[in-house]
Design a protein around this motif. Sequence first.
Motif, short mmCIF file in Angstrom:
data_model
loop_
_atom_site.label_atom_id
_atom_site.label_comp_id
_atom_site.label_asym_id
_atom_site.label_seq_id
_atom_site.Cartn_x
_atom_site.Cartn_y
_atom_site.Cartn_z
N THR A 170 100.59 -25.66 70.58
CA THR A 170 99.96 -25.72 72.05
C THR A 170 99.91 -27.13 72.02
O THR A 170 99.98 -27.90 73.28
N ILE A 171 99.49 -27.86 70.74
CA ILE A 171 98.98 -29.38 70.88
C ILE A 171 100.51 -30.09 71.35
O ILE A 171 100.39 -30.95 72.43
N VAL A 172 101.59 -29.63 70.71
CA VAL A 172 102.82 -30.36 71.07
C VAL A 172 103.26 -29.97 72.52
O VAL A 172 103.52 -30.99 73.32
N VAL A 173 102.98 -28.73 73.07
CA VAL A 173 103.36 -28.51 74.41
C VAL A 173 102.31 -29.21 75.27
O VAL A 173 102.82 -29.90 76.30
N MET A 174 101.25 -29.39 74.93
CA MET A 174 100.20 -30.08 75.74
C MET A 174 100.82 -31.84 75.92
O MET A 174 100.61 -32.50 76.97
N ALA A 181 91.98 -28.00 78.54
CA ALA A 181 93.28 -27.75 78.98
C ALA A 181 94.10 -26.98 77.72
O ALA A 181 94.66 -25.97 78.01
N GLY A 182 93.81 -27.51 76.45
CA GLY A 182 94.53 -26.84 75.53
C GLY A 182 93.73 -25.34 75.27
O GLY A 182 94.48 -24.54 74.79
N PHE A 183 92.34 -25.34 75.58
CA PHE A 183 91.63 -24.13 75.23
C PHE A 183 92.59 -23.03 76.04
O PHE A 183 92.65 -21.79 75.82
N VAL A 184 92.48 -23.36 77.40
CA VAL A 184 92.93 -22.33 78.43
C VAL A 184 94.37 -22.08 77.95
O VAL A 184 94.77 -20.97 78.23
N LEU A 185 95.45 -22.98 77.58
CA LEU A 185 96.64 -22.89 77.57
C LEU A 185 96.79 -22.00 76.30
O LEU A 185 97.72 -20.91 76.26
N LEU A 186 95.91 -22.15 75.14
CA LEU A 186 96.01 -21.08 74.00
C LEU A 186 95.70 -20.05 74.50
O LEU A 186 96.37 -18.98 73.97
N THR A 191 97.38 -14.41 74.88
CA THR A 191 97.07 -13.12 75.69
C THR A 191 98.37 -12.68 76.07
O THR A 191 98.57 -11.31 75.78
N ALA A 192 99.25 -13.40 76.59
CA ALA A 192 100.54 -12.98 76.85
C ALA A 192 101.44 -12.50 75.93
O ALA A 192 102.14 -11.42 75.85
N SER A 193 101.34 -13.49 74.39
CA SER A 193 102.05 -13.06 73.55
C SER A 193 101.96 -11.49 72.93
O SER A 193 102.64 -10.79 72.82
N TRP A 194 100.53 -11.46 72.69
CA TRP A 194 99.92 -10.02 72.17
C TRP A 194 100.34 -8.88 72.97
O TRP A 194 100.56 -7.73 72.46
N ALA A 195 100.13 -9.17 74.34
CA ALA A 195 100.26 -8.00 75.34
C ALA A 195 101.82 -7.57 75.34
O ALA A 195 102.13 -6.59 75.58
N LEU A 196 102.47 -8.86 75.44
CA LEU A 196 103.99 -8.57 75.45
C LEU A 196 104.82 -8.01 74.28
O LEU A 196 105.24 -6.93 74.30
N SER A 197 104.73 -8.77 73.26
CA SER A 197 105.22 -8.53 72.00
C SER A 197 104.45 -8.20 70.75
O SER A 197 104.90 -7.79 69.81
N GLY A 198 102.94 -8.58 71.00
CA GLY A 198 102.34 -8.41 69.77
C GLY A 198 102.31 -9.51 69.02
O GLY A 198 101.68 -9.69 67.94
N ARG A 199 103.38 -10.68 69.38
CA ARG A 199 103.37 -11.79 68.32
C ARG A 199 103.49 -13.01 69.16
O ARG A 199 104.06 -13.15 70.06
N THR A 200 102.59 -14.04 68.43
CA THR A 200 102.80 -15.37 68.90
C THR A 200 103.99 -16.03 68.19
O THR A 200 104.42 -15.44 67.18
N LEU A 201 104.36 -17.45 68.50
CA LEU A 201 105.27 -17.93 67.58
C LEU A 201 105.05 -17.85 66.10
O LEU A 201 105.47 -17.66 65.17
N GLY A 202 103.64 -18.34 66.06
CA GLY A 202 103.04 -18.22 64.42
C GLY A 202 103.15 -17.18 63.94
O GLY A 202 103.48 -16.70 62.63
N ASN A 203 102.72 -15.81 64.72
CA ASN A 203 102.77 -14.80 64.15
C ASN A 203 104.26 -14.21 63.91
O ASN A 203 104.49 -13.68 62.81
N HIS A 204 105.14 -14.42 64.38
CA HIS A 204 106.61 -14.37 64.35
C HIS A 204 107.12 -14.86 63.09
O HIS A 204 107.58 -14.13 62.48
N LEU A 205 106.89 -16.23 62.81
CA LEU A 205 107.18 -17.06 61.88
C LEU A 205 106.43 -16.25 60.44
O LEU A 205 107.17 -16.34 59.49
N MET A 206 105.33 -15.91 60.48
CA MET A 206 104.79 -15.28 59.40
C MET A 206 105.13 -13.89 59.28
O MET A 206 104.49 -13.34 58.12
N GLY A 207 105.68 -13.05 60.32
CA GLY A 207 105.84 -11.87 60.11
C GLY A 207 104.82 -10.93 60.42
O GLY A 207 104.70 -9.80 59.67
N ILE A 208 103.72 -11.30 61.23
CA ILE A 208 102.67 -10.31 61.39
C ILE A 208 102.88 -10.12 62.96
O ILE A 208 103.41 -10.76 63.72
#
Lengths: 179, 178
Positions: free
Chosen positions: A52-56, A87-92, A97-114
């Motif tokens: 999020t910070i990098v994207v911001m 802004a970071g708060f809203v973005l995150l 929300t979108a990640s969990w509703a769409l695939s159940g994973r954010t990028l961090g979740n995906h990398l950690m396999g959860i």
Amino acid sequence: MTSFEKFRQQLAAGEVPNPAQVVIPEKAKSKQGHRSGIVTRALAVAIDISVTIVVMLVSYGLLWLFLLLIAPIKIFEMPEASWFFLAGFVLLWAYCTASWALSGRTLGNHLMGIQVVDYKGNRLGWPLSALRSIFSMVFPIGLLWVVVSPTNRSVQDTILRTGVVHNWSVTLIDPFVKE
Amino acid sequence: MTTPGEQPDEGTGQEVVLVVNQVPSPGATNPVSELVGLAAGLVGAVASVIDHTVTAGVNAALDRVVPIAVNVVVDRIDLTKIVLERVDIDAIVASANMDKIIDRVPMVDIANYIIDEIDLPKIIRESTGGIATDAVNAARMQTLSIDEFINKIADSVMFRRKGRNSESPTSSDSASGQ
């Protein structure tokens, strides 16, 4: 010879190893579908916050470059910390929300396999996903309850009846696909 | 090859052409021999006609009879069994020109069909995960062991003898009513 139809049936019945599961280490296979522990989840959160910070920062840089086109004499300055934080708060929040509703994973979740699931093991709906992400952000300390909880649940998980489970592969048979 | 002193064989290039001119002698015609010649010509013509007629008739008859006869014979024998017993099919296949057969087979279409059916791109995506899977798996294994270590300490601090139950229902369980 195995026909494709037969292969799919065997795969659905679990008679043949799932090609996607083959790459999971033997030791971790028994942990698939179990709720993950504190370190895995904290690392996933750290990755998400970093993303999020990098994207911001990149977005702000691009915005500044764009403003430079309109008003050429503008000295670069960082925004106020409070705006940046908001802004970071809203973005995150939107991102989780979108990640969990769409695939159940954010990028961090995906990398950690959860993967974030509801009490049935299904993907979260949009309202629940939005609620869980805002709850996690205003009360991040609730994550520590994972250490104490006998079932590896955070405060958010306990109240919203959600869970974060190990799922190291995106399986051929997606557990979220409801027949 | 001829050894010196021998007569050269025939066919070594020397050809002898014998030309005989029959000089007709008028007044020497023999009526009997003329009659015999005529008769021979007649017999020859008749024989030719008979030959043609008979050949055509026999051919027509064979055309009709042979297919029936063969059918009758083939009906009474198990040709497949005979072929299987007596013919070396492997040898026939081995001698077949596979390249020509394969040229007629739409290999690319078949390959695309297989790739579509087993969803190969998805398998590759899943196996590699888009990232170096081994490295990611190693990192996940590390955090998994740290998690277990922390859980063990927390459980022993809280005098939790059974440890913790981290099992979570999956949608396949809920689908089957468990």
